[in-house]
Design a protein around this motif. Structure first.
Motif, PDB file in Angstrom:
ATOM      1  N   UNK A 184     -16.870 -10.982  15.358  1.00 49.17           N
ATOM      2  CA  UNK A 184     -18.256 -11.059  15.834  1.00 49.17           C
ATOM      3  C   UNK A 184     -18.486 -12.363  16.571  1.00 49.17           C
ATOM      4  N   UNK A 185     -18.002 -13.475  15.986  1.00 50.24           N
ATOM      5  CA  UNK A 185     -18.148 -14.768  16.655  1.00 50.24           C
ATOM      6  C   UNK A 185     -17.306 -14.824  17.922  1.00 50.24           C
ATOM      7  N   UNK A 186     -16.115 -14.273  17.863  1.00 46.20           N
ATOM      8  CA  UNK A 186     -15.245 -14.284  19.045  1.00 46.20           C
ATOM      9  C   UNK A 186     -15.894 -13.541  20.219  1.00 46.20           C
ATOM     10  N   UNK A 187     -16.529 -12.415  19.918  1.00 45.14           N
ATOM     11  CA  UNK A 187     -17.202 -11.650  20.974  1.00 45.14           C
ATOM     12  C   UNK A 187     -18.362 -12.442  21.563  1.00 45.14           C
ATOM     13  N   UNK A 188     -19.103 -13.141  20.693  1.00 48.38           N
ATOM     14  CA  UNK A 188     -20.232 -13.946  21.176  1.00 48.38           C
ATOM     15  C   UNK A 188     -19.747 -15.117  22.021  1.00 48.38           C
ATOM     16  N   UNK A 189     -18.634 -15.734  21.631  1.00 49.02           N
ATOM     17  CA  UNK A 189     -18.099 -16.855  22.403  1.00 49.02           C
ATOM     18  C   UNK A 189     -17.631 -16.396  23.786  1.00 49.02           C
ATOM     19  N   UNK A 190     -17.049 -15.209  23.841  1.00 48.66           N
ATOM     20  CA  UNK A 190     -16.622 -14.669  25.141  1.00 48.66           C
ATOM     21  C   UNK A 190     -17.826 -14.469  26.060  1.00 48.66           C
ATOM     22  N   UNK A 191     -18.958 -14.086  25.459  1.00 50.91           N
ATOM     23  CA  UNK A 191     -20.188 -13.887  26.246  1.00 50.91           C
ATOM     24  C   UNK A 191     -20.877 -15.202  26.580  1.00 50.91           C
ATOM     25  N   UNK A 192     -20.314 -16.321  26.130  1.00 50.66           N
ATOM     26  CA  UNK A 192     -20.862 -17.623  26.504  1.00 50.66           C
ATOM     27  C   UNK A 192     -21.753 -18.273  25.475  1.00 50.66           C
ATOM     28  N   UNK A 194     -22.906 -20.620  22.450  1.00 55.00           N
ATOM     29  CA  UNK A 194     -22.463 -21.887  21.871  1.00 55.00           C
ATOM     30  C   UNK A 194     -22.382 -21.754  20.354  1.00 55.00           C
ATOM     31  N   UNK A 195     -21.806 -22.775  19.712  1.00 57.82           N
ATOM     32  CA  UNK A 195     -21.689 -22.751  18.250  1.00 57.82           C
ATOM     33  C   UNK A 195     -23.068 -22.698  17.600  1.00 57.82           C
ATOM     34  N   UNK A 196     -24.016 -23.438  18.163  1.00 54.74           N
ATOM     35  CA  UNK A 196     -25.376 -23.439  17.610  1.00 54.74           C
ATOM     36  C   UNK A 196     -26.016 -22.066  17.760  1.00 54.74           C
ATOM     37  N   UNK A 197     -25.825 -21.426  18.886  1.00 54.22           N
ATOM     38  CA  UNK A 197     -26.387 -20.087  19.101  1.00 54.22           C
ATOM     39  C   UNK A 197     -25.746 -19.059  18.162  1.00 54.22           C
ATOM     40  N   UNK A 198     -24.448 -19.201  17.913  1.00 59.44           N
ATOM     41  CA  UNK A 198     -23.776 -18.294  16.978  1.00 59.44           C
ATOM     42  C   UNK A 198     -24.363 -18.447  15.587  1.00 59.44           C
ATOM     43  N   UNK A 199     -24.582 -19.703  15.173  1.00 65.40           N
ATOM     44  CA  UNK A 199     -25.147 -19.950  13.845  1.00 65.40           C
ATOM     45  C   UNK A 199     -26.572 -19.400  13.727  1.00 65.40           C
ATOM     46  N   UNK A 200     -27.384 -19.654  14.753  1.00 63.71           N
ATOM     47  CA  UNK A 200     -28.811 -19.287  14.672  1.00 63.71           C
ATOM     48  C   UNK A 200     -29.054 -17.793  14.850  1.00 63.71           C
ATOM     49  N   UNK A 201     -28.333 -17.157  15.771  1.00 58.76           N
ATOM     50  CA  UNK A 201     -28.650 -15.779  16.134  1.00 58.76           C
ATOM     51  C   UNK A 201     -27.680 -14.737  15.574  1.00 58.76           C
ATOM     52  N   UNK A 202     -26.577 -15.191  14.997  1.00 62.01           N
ATOM     53  CA  UNK A 202     -25.620 -14.238  14.417  1.00 62.01           C
ATOM     54  C   UNK A 202     -25.469 -14.471  12.913  1.00 62.01           C
ATOM     55  N   UNK A 203     -25.074 -15.678  12.542  1.00 62.96           N
ATOM     56  CA  UNK A 203     -24.787 -15.927  11.131  1.00 62.96           C
ATOM     57  C   UNK A 203     -26.042 -15.938  10.248  1.00 62.96           C
ATOM     58  N   UNK A 204     -27.085 -16.631  10.691  1.00 66.28           N
ATOM     59  CA  UNK A 204     -28.282 -16.724   9.846  1.00 66.28           C
ATOM     60  C   UNK A 204     -28.898 -15.356   9.546  1.00 66.28           C
ATOM     61  N   UNK A 205     -29.048 -14.460  10.543  1.00 66.16           N
ATOM     62  CA  UNK A 205     -29.555 -13.117  10.187  1.00 66.16           C
ATOM     63  C   UNK A 205     -28.640 -12.366   9.231  1.00 66.16           C
ATOM     64  N   UNK A 206     -27.321 -12.526   9.386  1.00 65.82           N
ATOM     65  CA  UNK A 206     -26.393 -11.842   8.497  1.00 65.82           C
ATOM     66  C   UNK A 206     -26.370 -12.463   7.097  1.00 65.82           C
ATOM     67  N   UNK A 207     -26.816 -13.711   6.994  1.00 69.01           N
ATOM     68  CA  UNK A 207     -26.821 -14.413   5.709  1.00 69.01           C
ATOM     69  C   UNK A 207     -28.151 -14.261   4.968  1.00 69.01           C
ATOM     70  N   UNK A 208     -29.014 -13.387   5.446  1.00 70.28           N
ATOM     71  CA  UNK A 208     -30.365 -13.279   4.884  1.00 70.28           C
ATOM     72  C   UNK A 208     -30.342 -13.046   3.371  1.00 70.28           C
TER      73      UNK A 208
END
Length: 289
Positions: A184-192, A194-208
């Motif tokens: 999931x993170x790898x796909x987001x990084x390919x789309x451009x 950043x680490x902060x965006x991955x944390x805020x928009x991918x990991x935090x919702x999944x960590x609810x």
């Protein structure tokens, strides 16, 4: 075959159910019953109805204790849990020195709360405490004070003992992070991203749900927190650092008011259930994604 399985299920569950009844259910029922009585722990109970509850809500000490307990719960959700989540996200990146940081951050959890409170007693000492000596060394001598005796700083000084030690929250979040596919993170990084965006928009919702679990653990922990206050201020000076758990124990030790103390315990239990339901609603822990 199904009948035999049911028999074995009952056999294996029986010890657990008996221990639950003896250790949890029994004392809880006793506390509930005695909260409607006047009882000193030695003589027989005398039923007085709702008198203990009425007396508690008229008690100014309880008002201060309730406010401090709720304020601690707010700090647990607004500061303690986010700090633990932040540390988990940083550790996941495995930057240089992450193993050392992880070990140091977990270290206070292997120290008993009483020993930790005693350590802070020496840190806050007015004459030779580390904090006042540090302030003097940087020219801030006017800020030195007796931190645990001053009514303006006692409560926040005790709060500082547990507020930043969020290792349990970090472990819960790290465990949840390990179950999230790195693809999931790898796909987001390919789309451009950043680490902060991955944390805020991918990991935090999944960590609810993990964050919600951590919030419940943190709040229930501060509700029953006793040693850090009793070893430092015992609720003082006056009622400036009093909480419901300390007030409950003081009623037993100082005046043998077991019925009154158990009433406080029942109110604390109800408060904990309400907070748990609130956290469950806030983090939508029962929703299906």
């Amino acid at each position: 075959m199904k009948q035999k399985n049911k028999v074995w299920i009952v056999i294996f569950l029986a010890p657990t159910l008996v221990m639950f009844a003896l250790v949890y259910l029994g004392p809880m029922v006793l506390a509930l019953v005695s909260s409607f009585t006047k009882w000193d722990g030695m003589q027989s109970m005398r039923f007085i109805g709702l008198e203990n509850y009425i007396k508690i809500f008229r008690d100014s000490v309880f008002h201060a204790a309730l406010w401090h307990t709720l304020f601690w719960a707010l700090l647990a959700v607004a500061v303690h849990v986010p700090f633990g989540v932040l540390v988990a996200l940083v550790l996941k990146r495995k930057r240089r020195g992450w193993r050392f940081t992880r070990s140091v951050f977990m270290l206070p959890n292997i120290i008993s709360r009483s020993a930790l409170a005693l350590m802070f007693v020496f840190i806050y000492k007015p004459d030779m405490g580390i904090l006042n000596m540090l302030l003097k060394s940087v020219g801030l001598e006017h800020l030195t004070r007796n931190w645990l005796v001053d009514s303006q700083t006692a409560f926040l000084s005790v709060t500082n003992i547990w507020l930043w030690y969020a290792a349990v929250i970090t472990l819960i979040v790290l465990a949840e992070l390990s179950s999230i596919s790195s693809e999931i993170e790898d796909a987001a990084r390919i789309d451009g991203a950043t680490a902060r965006q991955v944390d805020c928009f991918i990991y935090l919702p999944l960590l609810r749900r993990a964050i919600g679990t951590g919030a419940i653990v943190a709040v229930t922990s501060v509700f029953k927190e006793f040693e850090s206050i009793y070893m430092t201020t015992n609720g003082g000076p006056g009622d400036s650092s009093m909480t419901i758990s300390v007030m409950m124990v003081n009623k037993i030790i100082q005046s043998n008011q077991y019925g009154y103390a158990n009433t406080l315990g029942i109110l604390l239990l109800v408060l904990g259930i309400l907070v748990m339901l609130f956290c469950n609603k806030l983090f939508r822990m029962d929703s299906v994604d």
